[in-house]
Design a protein around this motif. Sequence first.
Motif, PDB file in Angstrom:
ATOM      1  N   PRO A  29       0.814  -1.228   0.000  1.00  0.00           N
ATOM      2  CA  PRO A  29       0.000   0.000   0.000  1.00  0.00           C
ATOM      3  C   PRO A  29       0.846   1.277   0.000  1.00  0.00           C
ATOM      4  CG  PRO A  29      -0.762  -1.548   1.681  1.00  0.00           C
ATOM      5  CD  PRO A  29       0.561  -2.034   1.203  1.00  0.00           C
ATOM      6  N   TYR A  30       2.123   1.147   0.296  1.00  0.00           N
ATOM      7  CA  TYR A  30       2.994   2.318   0.403  1.00  0.00           C
ATOM      8  C   TYR A  30       4.180   2.180  -0.555  1.00  0.00           C
ATOM      9  CZ  TYR A  30       0.302   1.990   4.681  1.00  0.00           C
ATOM     10  OH  TYR A  30      -0.731   1.831   5.581  1.00  0.00           O
ATOM     11  N   LYS A  31       3.937   1.558  -1.725  1.00  0.00           N
ATOM     12  CA  LYS A  31       5.035   1.268  -2.653  1.00  0.00           C
ATOM     13  C   LYS A  31       5.689   2.535  -3.200  1.00  0.00           C
ATOM     14  CE  LYS A  31       1.628   0.452  -6.310  1.00  0.00           C
ATOM     15  NZ  LYS A  31       1.097  -0.562  -7.241  1.00  0.00           N
ATOM     16  N   THR A  32       4.950   3.663  -3.211  1.00  0.00           N
ATOM     17  CA  THR A  32       5.560   4.916  -3.671  1.00  0.00           C
ATOM     18  C   THR A  32       6.740   5.289  -2.789  1.00  0.00           C
ATOM     19  OG1 THR A  32       3.427   5.707  -4.519  1.00  0.00           O
ATOM     20  CG2 THR A  32       5.153   7.366  -4.151  1.00  0.00           C
ATOM     21  N   TYR A  33       6.546   5.188  -1.475  1.00  0.00           N
ATOM     22  CA  TYR A  33       7.642   5.486  -0.545  1.00  0.00           C
ATOM     23  C   TYR A  33       8.781   4.479  -0.730  1.00  0.00           C
ATOM     24  CZ  TYR A  33       4.346   8.559   1.865  1.00  0.00           C
ATOM     25  OH  TYR A  33       3.459   9.550   2.172  1.00  0.00           O
ATOM     26  N   LEU A  34       8.448   3.223  -0.984  1.00  0.00           N
ATOM     27  CA  LEU A  34       9.472   2.197  -1.185  1.00  0.00           C
ATOM     28  C   LEU A  34      10.300   2.502  -2.426  1.00  0.00           C
ATOM     29  CD1 LEU A  34      10.747  -0.536  -0.463  1.00  0.00           C
ATOM     30  CD2 LEU A  34       8.943  -1.642  -1.815  1.00  0.00           C
ATOM     31  N   TYR A  35       9.619   2.847  -3.543  1.00  0.00           N
ATOM     32  CA  TYR A  35      10.335   3.136  -4.783  1.00  0.00           C
ATOM     33  C   TYR A  35      11.206   4.381  -4.647  1.00  0.00           C
ATOM     34  CZ  TYR A  35       7.196  -0.275  -6.894  1.00  0.00           C
ATOM     35  OH  TYR A  35       6.505  -1.420  -7.199  1.00  0.00           O
ATOM     36  N   LEU A  36      10.685   5.395  -3.959  1.00  0.00           N
ATOM     37  CA  LEU A  36      11.476   6.608  -3.751  1.00  0.00           C
ATOM     38  C   LEU A  36      12.715   6.318  -2.909  1.00  0.00           C
ATOM     39  CD1 LEU A  36       8.663   9.257  -3.103  1.00  0.00           C
ATOM     40  CD2 LEU A  36      10.258   9.218  -5.031  1.00  0.00           C
ATOM     41  N   ALA A  37      12.545   5.493  -1.852  1.00  0.00           N
ATOM     42  CA  ALA A  37      13.686   5.143  -1.006  1.00  0.00           C
ATOM     43  C   ALA A  37      14.731   4.361  -1.800  1.00  0.00           C
ATOM     44  CB  ALA A  37      13.213   4.331   0.198  1.00  0.00           C
ATOM     45  N   ILE A  38      14.272   3.433  -2.660  1.00  0.00           N
ATOM     46  CA  ILE A  38      15.201   2.662  -3.493  1.00  0.00           C
ATOM     47  C   ILE A  38      15.937   3.582  -4.464  1.00  0.00           C
ATOM     48  CG2 ILE A  38      15.347   0.915  -5.307  1.00  0.00           C
ATOM     49  CD1 ILE A  38      13.010  -0.530  -3.964  1.00  0.00           C
ATOM     50  N   PHE A  39      15.192   4.457  -5.132  1.00  0.00           N
ATOM     51  CA  PHE A  39      15.808   5.368  -6.107  1.00  0.00           C
ATOM     52  C   PHE A  39      16.856   6.256  -5.449  1.00  0.00           C
ATOM     53  CE2 PHE A  39      15.847   9.666  -7.941  1.00  0.00           C
ATOM     54  CZ  PHE A  39      16.370   9.376  -9.197  1.00  0.00           C
ATOM     55  N   LEU A  40      16.523   6.846  -4.312  1.00  0.00           N
ATOM     56  CA  LEU A  40      17.446   7.751  -3.635  1.00  0.00           C
ATOM     57  C   LEU A  40      18.674   6.998  -3.111  1.00  0.00           C
ATOM     58  CD1 LEU A  40      14.835   9.918  -1.720  1.00  0.00           C
ATOM     59  CD2 LEU A  40      16.324  10.708  -3.571  1.00  0.00           C
ATOM     60  N   THR A  41      18.461   5.776  -2.630  1.00  0.00           N
ATOM     61  CA  THR A  41      19.591   4.972  -2.144  1.00  0.00           C
ATOM     62  C   THR A  41      20.563   4.664  -3.271  1.00  0.00           C
ATOM     63  OG1 THR A  41      18.224   3.967  -0.417  1.00  0.00           O
ATOM     64  CG2 THR A  41      20.237   2.807  -1.023  1.00  0.00           C
ATOM     65  N   LEU A  42      20.024   4.250  -4.412  1.00  0.00           N
ATOM     66  CA  LEU A  42      20.881   3.910  -5.551  1.00  0.00           C
ATOM     67  C   LEU A  42      21.537   5.154  -6.144  1.00  0.00           C
ATOM     68  CD1 LEU A  42      18.664   1.198  -7.304  1.00  0.00           C
ATOM     69  CD2 LEU A  42      20.482   0.885  -5.616  1.00  0.00           C
ATOM     70  N   ALA A  43      20.795   6.244  -6.187  1.00  0.00           N
ATOM     71  CA  ALA A  43      21.364   7.490  -6.711  1.00  0.00           C
ATOM     72  C   ALA A  43      22.522   7.966  -5.848  1.00  0.00           C
ATOM     73  CB  ALA A  43      20.274   8.567  -6.790  1.00  0.00           C
TER      74      ALA A  43
END
Length: 601
Positions: A29-43
């Motif tokens: 239900p909160y996959k937007t926060y998950l994707y943002l956290a993944i993107f920022l971590t990898l960036a």
Amino acid sequence: MSKKADNRSSSGKAMDLKLMMRIYRLASPYKTYLYLAIFLTLAYAVTGPVIPELIKRAIDTDIQNKDMEGLIRTSALIFGLYLLNTLMMLLRTWFSAILAQNVVFDLRNRVYRYITRLKLKYIDRTPVGTYITRNVSDIQTVSDFFTEGAVTISGDILMISVIMAFMFYTDWKLTLVTLSVLPFLLLAAYIFKEKVRVAFTEVRQQVQRLNAFVQEHITGMQIVQIFNRESTEEKRFRKINQAHRDANIRSVFYYAVFFPVVEIITALAIGLIVWYGVHTVIRSEITDGASFGAIVQFIMYVGMFFRPVRQIADRFNSMQMGIVSAERVFKLIDNQENLEKSGDLKPEIKGRIEFDKVWFAYNEDEWVLKDLSFQVKEGKTLALVGATGAGKSSVVNLISRFYDFSQGEIRIDGIPIQDMDITHLRKNTSVVLQDVFLFSGSILDNVKLFNPSMTDEEVIAACKAVGAHGFIEKLPGQYQYKVMERGATLSVGQRQLISFARALAFDPRILILDEATSSIDSETEALIQQAIALLMKDRTSIVIAHRLSTIQKADEIVVLDKGRILEQGTHAALMAKEGAYATMYRSQFEMNQADMPDSVN
């Protein structure tokens, strides 16, 4: 032996992967926060290693060529990257925290909802502290899976890969010198990971023991004090607390050893870089970009490289503990056999109750009720009497489906209770127990139990009907008077009156009084006898009575003995029969006469 160990290991890894996927599904239900956290971590993992490369260029190109404009541009770019990385770190931490707390919020609600639907049989056999640990500590540990778990580890691995690529591109010889200490670091990290995993598992077990002991003994403190068990229980607590302390110290010890070891290895790597780099520069063996700028670059890379390697071990353990805690939580909520099973029927309940050859045991083959059959007609009153252990309270537990019987059938208005919606059944059934439980909150809240459809006027009317209004008006705040946990600030009689008001306010079709007046003094009992008559009017009632004088007007009296019906009939019929009931009644009457003052006798 080794083959079995390998099987267990591969099974464990498969189980971990399966659990990880299930934990990640909690974040759907909160996959937007998950994707943002993944993107920022990898960036961040990609942009972070660029900074030492820019510093190398500033030293070897801009400074060496005295290019001030180029130095300013490079410095501005370095500063901009630092700001960008700081912002990405802040946002990643923020989004990860939001994700983790929302998952914890949902999972905690889910576990609490599961606990409220557990069979009493299962609750009775499990320490309350276990449920507290599952719903509080274990679930909180699951949040570490998202804040310090696989996403962060993936970013660390990517950063290590990018750093190694930059290092080999700059100077492969210096890179090999730098990485020569890596096997020692990996060995230390592996040992640390294994030791801390065991230590953390033990810590979780000790936390559960501690919670269970403290909760149980605070609840039973009166018994502890009555029997002067303070010193004995303090010694038991000391042992449990000592085990908890020792487990935590062991986990801290591994941290205390591991991080200094990493610092020593890091310092060794930096020393090798300086020794080899300066040695090659001095000897003019500069090849493929080896320079003073490269030495500074590699020193920075060592800090950036060894930090995630060190953190991976720590974060892996945080993730592992999250998986362990999640497994404990899932093991609880996956056990559907312990949940109450509900039917679908929601008929209009009138109140006719039938027991048809019912057998019941709390423990297998230790029968509490044996081939029990009786009937209570709609609007009538049945009284159950008998010695302790005769099975009276078990009848109450079966009607409300707190427990399920083993054989036979129980019907209400001709419908088996297993076919009824359990919420609908209990909505139409009120039970007043001898041991009244009141929650922390106002008297108003304890009567309506936070039922939004019940008005304050209905609560007051119910309290007036049972005779509770008088003492409530004298309390500070009256109906807003704050009741302490379990109603500790009220007398036994006052708590009982509130429980009667609660039962009346919910207007049930079936009323069960389980020795509800046995703990009340004679004056209070006289006060509520009229209220009980009002409460039982036009309702099917089952009364378990300790004082036989209170059930003389019952339509039917059943005498139980070891789970079977010994006698059955009205008060007059049973007295005329001169059987067990008459003997019990006369025995109580003579005892009451003996307890009365001589002036009254």
